[in-house]
Design a protein around this motif. Structure first.
Motif, mmCIF file in Angstrom:
data_model
loop_
_atom_site.group_PDB
_atom_site.id
_atom_site.type_symbol
_atom_site.label_atom_id
_atom_site.label_comp_id
_atom_site.label_asym_id
_atom_site.label_seq_id
_atom_site.Cartn_x
_atom_site.Cartn_y
_atom_site.Cartn_z
ATOM 1 N N CYS A 296 44.756 44.385 32.306
ATOM 2 C CA CYS A 296 44.610 43.584 33.528
ATOM 3 C C CYS A 296 43.420 44.141 34.308
ATOM 4 O O CYS A 296 43.539 45.188 34.961
ATOM 5 C CB CYS A 296 45.869 43.673 34.396
ATOM 6 S SG CYS A 296 47.393 43.184 33.583
ATOM 7 N N PRO A 297 42.252 43.515 34.248
ATOM 8 C CA PRO A 297 41.089 44.037 34.975
ATOM 9 C C PRO A 297 41.309 44.000 36.485
ATOM 10 O O PRO A 297 42.160 43.269 36.998
ATOM 11 C CB PRO A 297 39.960 43.080 34.562
ATOM 12 C CG PRO A 297 40.437 42.429 33.293
ATOM 13 C CD PRO A 297 41.924 42.324 33.452
ATOM 14 N N GLY A 298 40.498 44.782 37.200
ATOM 15 C CA GLY A 298 40.586 44.810 38.651
ATOM 16 C C GLY A 298 39.751 43.717 39.304
ATOM 17 O O GLY A 298 39.250 42.809 38.643
ATOM 18 N N GLY A 299 39.620 43.842 40.634
ATOM 19 C CA GLY A 299 38.858 42.852 41.388
ATOM 20 C C GLY A 299 39.462 42.528 42.740
ATOM 21 O O GLY A 299 39.116 41.515 43.350
ATOM 22 N N GLY A 300 40.366 43.374 43.213
ATOM 23 C CA GLY A 300 40.931 43.181 44.548
ATOM 24 C C GLY A 300 41.757 41.922 44.701
ATOM 25 O O GLY A 300 41.975 41.456 45.826
ATOM 26 N N GLY B 182 43.021 48.517 36.076
ATOM 27 C CA GLY B 182 42.211 49.328 36.964
ATOM 28 C C GLY B 182 42.171 48.720 38.351
ATOM 29 O O GLY B 182 42.122 47.501 38.509
ATOM 30 N N SER B 183 42.231 49.564 39.381
ATOM 31 C CA SER B 183 42.141 49.125 40.768
ATOM 32 C C SER B 183 43.284 48.147 41.092
ATOM 33 O O SER B 183 44.452 48.468 40.885
ATOM 34 C CB SER B 183 40.765 48.519 41.036
ATOM 35 O OG SER B 183 40.539 48.324 42.406
ATOM 36 N N ALA B 184 42.957 46.921 41.567
ATOM 37 C CA ALA B 184 44.027 45.946 41.807
ATOM 38 C C ALA B 184 44.708 45.555 40.511
ATOM 39 O O ALA B 184 45.895 45.204 40.496
ATOM 40 C CB ALA B 184 43.460 44.708 42.507
ATOM 41 N N GLY B 185 43.971 45.596 39.391
ATOM 42 C CA GLY B 185 44.603 45.377 38.090
ATOM 43 C C GLY B 185 45.599 46.465 37.756
ATOM 44 O O GLY B 185 46.588 46.240 37.057
ATOM 45 N N GLY B 186 45.357 47.681 38.282
ATOM 46 C CA GLY B 186 46.329 48.753 38.142
ATOM 47 C C GLY B 186 47.581 48.474 38.947
ATOM 48 O O GLY B 186 48.696 48.773 38.514
ATOM 49 N N HIS B 187 47.391 47.884 40.131
ATOM 50 C CA HIS B 187 48.548 47.473 40.918
ATOM 51 C C HIS B 187 49.345 46.404 40.180
ATOM 52 O O HIS B 187 50.575 46.453 40.125
ATOM 53 C CB HIS B 187 48.097 46.938 42.281
ATOM 54 C CG HIS B 187 49.226 46.583 43.195
ATOM 55 N ND1 HIS B 187 49.808 45.324 43.213
ATOM 56 C CD2 HIS B 187 49.902 47.315 44.134
ATOM 57 C CE1 HIS B 187 50.777 45.309 44.111
ATOM 58 N NE2 HIS B 187 50.858 46.502 44.678
ATOM 59 N N LEU B 188 48.638 45.453 39.568
ATOM 60 C CA LEU B 188 49.315 44.398 38.819
ATOM 61 C C LEU B 188 50.044 44.966 37.611
ATOM 62 O O LEU B 188 51.201 44.608 37.345
ATOM 63 C CB LEU B 188 48.300 43.340 38.393
ATOM 64 C CG LEU B 188 48.828 42.172 37.571
ATOM 65 C CD1 LEU B 188 49.970 41.457 38.287
ATOM 66 C CD2 LEU B 188 47.694 41.199 37.252
ATOM 67 N N ALA B 189 49.380 45.865 36.879
ATOM 68 C CA ALA B 189 50.019 46.461 35.705
ATOM 69 C C ALA B 189 51.257 47.261 36.093
ATOM 70 O O ALA B 189 52.313 47.152 35.454
ATOM 71 C CB ALA B 189 49.012 47.352 34.972
#
Length: 279
Positions: A41-45, A113-120
């Protein structure tokens, strides 16, 4: 390598939600025809989906012998729980094609990563909720990731919050929906059933403070969930591979001391899931 794309449609999805799979070719000459998968899941806020945290990472993991998948999930104005529903839809596609792709369905690791880390991490925690299971007709165990790889993740909605991510995810100005902010502060939602995690961050990250990773690791420890945490002393946010392959056009993104994270995660995967350390 076999590359396929699938449109994803859940309630609230945008037009661009897509699953892209990167499947290592099978051969009678390979000892391992069935392989684990890293689901990215890539990031991007929650406002866009970063390309450099998608395909470049997928290719890195296929080079290590893992199948990979990248989810281009819906972003602002799509709001929670659309993104979780999209992961569940993608998870179902992977399970339905597991025999054709030779995927070990008990060894699918979610990454972001980043927001994608939050999603994961959100999916790792909430994937067993009834409404998600009902939406795809799978059990909590079938939807549960075997592990989580979290790169400089957004975690907390408290003092160390990346407020823009939560505003985009919830669709309201920060602080207006206190109940959902509490639920989305993931260090407060960890349970004994949360999957084990590999986490890395940089101490000097000036976008998403490294305290996010520390708080989550502490919460995992409190619940007895295995975690490997690396805090590198220097580096900004959104480094991806931290080398030339994911360097921005402006020259940002190379942090030599962080490049080792991919070798560290390879060892973690090998130790945890018994695959890849010898590759």
């Amino acid at each position: 390598m076999i590359i396929e794309s699938f449109k994803i449609k859940a309630e609230g999805s945008g037009d661009n939600a897509t699953l892209r799979t990167y499947i290592v070719d099978s051969s009678e000459y390979f000892e391992h025809s069935r392989r684990p998968m890293v689901f990215i899941c890539p990031g991007g806020g929650y406002e866009f989906v970063s390309h450099k945290e998608g395909e470049p990472l997928a290719l890195q993991f296929t080079a290590m012998g893992y199948h990979a998948a990248v989810l281009t999930y819906s972003v602002k104005p799509a709001v929670y729980p659309t993104q979780l529903m999209e992961i569940a839809q993608a998870w179902k596609i992977i399970r339905e094609n597991a025999d054709r792709w030779n995927v070990l369905t008990d060894k699918i690791i979610i990454m972001g990563g980043s927001a994608g880390g939050h999603l994961a991490a959100s999916y790792g925690i909430f994937s067993g909720e009834d409404f998600i299971c009902r939406s795809v007709g799978l059990t909590a165990q079938e939807l549960r990731p075997a592990g989580m790889i979290l790169c400089y993740p957004v975690i907390s909605s408290g003092v160390y919050a990346h407020r823009g991510s939560f505003e985009a995810l919830l669709g309201v100005p920060y602080g207006e929906n206190k109940e959902m902010l509490e639920k989305m502060s993931l260090e407060k939602q960890v349970t004994e059933n949360t999957p084990p995690a590999f986490i890395w961050h940089t101490f000097t990250d000036n976008v998403v403070p490294s305290e996010n990773s520390m708080l989550f690791a502490m919460a995992l420890k409190e619940k007895g969930v295995n975690c490997e945490l690396h805090i590198f002393p220097d580096g900004g946010h959104g480094l991806a591979l931290a080398n030339e392959f994911t360097q921005d056009k402006g020259g940002y993104g190379i942090q030599r001391e962080c490049v080792v994270w991919i070798e560290l995660v390879k060892t973690w995967l090998g130790n945890k899931f018994g695959f890849g350390e010898s590759l």
